[in-house]
Design a protein around this motif. Structure first.
Motif, PDB file in Angstrom:
ATOM      1  N   ARG A  50       0.817  -1.211   0.000  1.00 41.58           N
ATOM      2  CA  ARG A  50       0.000   0.000   0.000  1.00 41.58           C
ATOM      3  C   ARG A  50       0.857   1.269   0.000  1.00 41.58           C
ATOM      4  NH1 ARG A  50      -1.333  -2.554   4.389  1.00 41.58           N
ATOM      5  NH2 ARG A  50      -1.056  -0.732   5.687  1.00 41.58           N
ATOM      6  N   ARG A  51       2.104   1.105   0.388  1.00 41.01           N
ATOM      7  CA  ARG A  51       3.023   2.251   0.471  1.00 41.01           C
ATOM      8  C   ARG A  51       4.336   1.845  -0.183  1.00 41.01           C
ATOM      9  NH1 ARG A  51       1.371   5.455   5.584  1.00 41.01           N
ATOM     10  NH2 ARG A  51      -0.804   4.824   5.710  1.00 41.01           N
ATOM     11  N   LEU A  52       4.758   2.637  -1.138  1.00 39.78           N
ATOM     12  CA  LEU A  52       5.912   2.281  -1.965  1.00 39.78           C
ATOM     13  C   LEU A  52       6.914   3.420  -1.981  1.00 39.78           C
ATOM     14  CD1 LEU A  52       7.257   0.361  -4.061  1.00 39.78           C
ATOM     15  CD2 LEU A  52       5.775   1.417  -5.788  1.00 39.78           C
ATOM     16  N   LEU A  53       8.167   3.091  -1.681  1.00 41.49           N
ATOM     17  CA  LEU A  53       9.268   4.049  -1.738  1.00 41.49           C
ATOM     18  C   LEU A  53      10.243   3.549  -2.793  1.00 41.49           C
ATOM     19  CD1 LEU A  53      11.187   5.633   1.214  1.00 41.49           C
ATOM     20  CD2 LEU A  53      12.386   4.739  -0.751  1.00 41.49           C
ATOM     21  N   ILE A  54      10.459   4.345  -3.828  1.00 38.99           N
ATOM     22  CA  ILE A  54      11.407   4.000  -4.887  1.00 38.99           C
ATOM     23  C   ILE A  54      12.527   5.033  -4.875  1.00 38.99           C
ATOM     24  CG2 ILE A  54      11.777   3.614  -7.352  1.00 38.99           C
ATOM     25  CD1 ILE A  54       8.778   2.970  -7.579  1.00 38.99           C
ATOM     26  N   ASP A  55      13.725   4.556  -4.627  1.00 38.52           N
ATOM     27  CA  ASP A  55      14.901   5.435  -4.621  1.00 38.52           C
ATOM     28  C   ASP A  55      15.452   5.487  -6.036  1.00 38.52           C
ATOM     29  OD1 ASP A  55      17.305   6.769  -4.216  1.00 38.52           O
ATOM     30  OD2 ASP A  55      17.622   5.834  -2.258  1.00 38.52           O
ATOM     31  N   MET A  56      15.266   6.611  -6.691  1.00 37.88           N
ATOM     32  CA  MET A  56      15.673   6.779  -8.094  1.00 37.88           C
ATOM     33  C   MET A  56      17.147   7.190  -8.244  1.00 37.88           C
ATOM     34  SD  MET A  56      12.942   6.168  -9.892  1.00 37.88           S
ATOM     35  CE  MET A  56      13.441   6.828 -11.472  1.00 37.88           C
ATOM     36  N   ARG A  57      17.838   7.408  -7.138  1.00 33.45           N
ATOM     37  CA  ARG A  57      19.202   7.937  -7.228  1.00 33.45           C
ATOM     38  C   ARG A  57      20.182   6.969  -7.869  1.00 33.45           C
ATOM     39  NH1 ARG A  57      20.220   9.553  -1.267  1.00 33.45           N
ATOM     40  NH2 ARG A  57      19.338   7.462  -1.107  1.00 33.45           N
ATOM     41  N   THR A  58      19.884   5.665  -7.871  1.00 32.03           N
ATOM     42  CA  THR A  58      20.800   4.694  -8.465  1.00 32.03           C
ATOM     43  C   THR A  58      20.259   4.082  -9.763  1.00 32.03           C
ATOM     44  OG1 THR A  58      19.871   2.946  -7.077  1.00 32.03           O
ATOM     45  CG2 THR A  58      21.843   4.071  -6.247  1.00 32.03           C
ATOM     46  N   VAL A  59      19.104   4.548 -10.206  1.00 34.71           N
ATOM     47  CA  VAL A  59      18.533   4.042 -11.456  1.00 34.71           C
ATOM     48  C   VAL A  59      19.358   4.597 -12.616  1.00 34.71           C
ATOM     49  CG1 VAL A  59      16.477   4.119 -12.949  1.00 34.71           C
ATOM     50  CG2 VAL A  59      16.227   3.828 -10.475  1.00 34.71           C
ATOM     51  N   PRO A  60      19.727   3.740 -13.583  1.00 34.57           N
ATOM     52  CA  PRO A  60      20.492   4.247 -14.733  1.00 34.57           C
ATOM     53  C   PRO A  60      19.640   5.215 -15.547  1.00 34.57           C
ATOM     54  CG  PRO A  60      19.793   1.985 -15.113  1.00 34.57           C
ATOM     55  CD  PRO A  60      19.421   2.329 -13.700  1.00 34.57           C
ATOM     56  N   LEU A  61      20.315   6.016 -16.366  1.00 37.91           N
ATOM     57  CA  LEU A  61      19.577   6.916 -17.242  1.00 37.91           C
ATOM     58  C   LEU A  61      18.649   6.092 -18.123  1.00 37.91           C
ATOM     59  CD1 LEU A  61      22.266   9.528 -18.316  1.00 37.91           C
ATOM     60  CD2 LEU A  61      20.396   9.809 -16.694  1.00 37.91           C
ATOM     61  N   LEU A  62      17.430   6.497 -18.181  1.00 37.64           N
ATOM     62  CA  LEU A  62      16.431   5.762 -18.944  1.00 37.64           C
ATOM     63  C   LEU A  62      16.522   6.121 -20.426  1.00 37.64           C
ATOM     64  CD1 LEU A  62      13.411   6.314 -16.530  1.00 37.64           C
ATOM     65  CD2 LEU A  62      14.866   4.282 -16.698  1.00 37.64           C
ATOM     66  N   THR A  63      16.458   5.098 -21.255  1.00 35.90           N
ATOM     67  CA  THR A  63      16.400   5.343 -22.695  1.00 35.90           C
ATOM     68  C   THR A  63      14.958   5.673 -23.070  1.00 35.90           C
ATOM     69  OG1 THR A  63      15.877   3.064 -23.296  1.00 35.90           O
ATOM     70  CG2 THR A  63      18.237   3.636 -23.058  1.00 35.90           C
ATOM     71  N   VAL A  64      14.757   6.140 -24.272  1.00 36.88           N
ATOM     72  CA  VAL A  64      13.410   6.393 -24.760  1.00 36.88           C
ATOM     73  C   VAL A  64      12.605   5.095 -24.749  1.00 36.88           C
ATOM     74  CG1 VAL A  64      12.059   7.068 -26.797  1.00 36.88           C
ATOM     75  CG2 VAL A  64      14.083   8.372 -26.145  1.00 36.88           C
TER      76      VAL A  64
END
Length: 146
Positions: A50-64
């Motif tokens: 019901r509660r979601l925390l996504i840490d985007m700081r380590t996500v690679p650059l997203l392609t199109v």
């Protein structure tokens, strides 16, 4: 509880608050691993998150292509979950991630039925996500020891 069975992610769940915390693990490749993202969604459904925390700081650059895939696969699945709150951790220097997230958000905005917030501090985000739950210090300690 920490979970290690999806290679692309470090995951933490808390059954009491219905929380899932997600951090992307950078591998040798710098591409989004879609099968692991699909497995993440399955885990979230299994645990009735019901509660979601996504840490985007380590996500690679997203392609199109990643953005298109996220828009057609991830976002609809996310909207189908019984989410109450979503937190995205985005560093202040991550302008590209912020723009990509905003575009995905705008794509599904009329269908969003949960509260979503951006934070740059994971600790403050966790306190907000769980309504200052008493188990937050233990969750933070567990996460720090991962």
């Amino acid at each position: 509880m920490l979970h290690q069975y999806i290679p692309a992610f470090c995951l933490q769940t808390d059954a009491e608050s219905g929380m899932l915390r997600v951090e992307y693990r950078m591998g040798t490749e710098s591409a989004l691993r879609r099968p692991d993202v699909t497995a993440l969604l399955a885990l979230a459904r299994t645990h009735t998150i019901r509660r979601l925390l996504i840490d985007m700081r380590t996500v690679p650059l997203l392609t199109v292509y990643d953005e298109l895939w996220l828009g057609t696969h991830f976002m609809p699945a996310l909207l189908a979950m019984p989410l109450e709150r979503l937190v995205l951790i985005v560093g202040s220097h991550q302008t590209y991630h912020q723009l990509a997230i905003d575009a995905l958000h705008d794509l599904v905005q009329p269908s969003i039925s949960f509260d979503s917030q951006y934070f740059d501090d994971p600790e403050m985000a966790l306190y907000w996500l769980t309504d200052d739950a008493p188990q937050v210090p233990a969750l933070l300690a567990e996460w720090a020891g991962r």
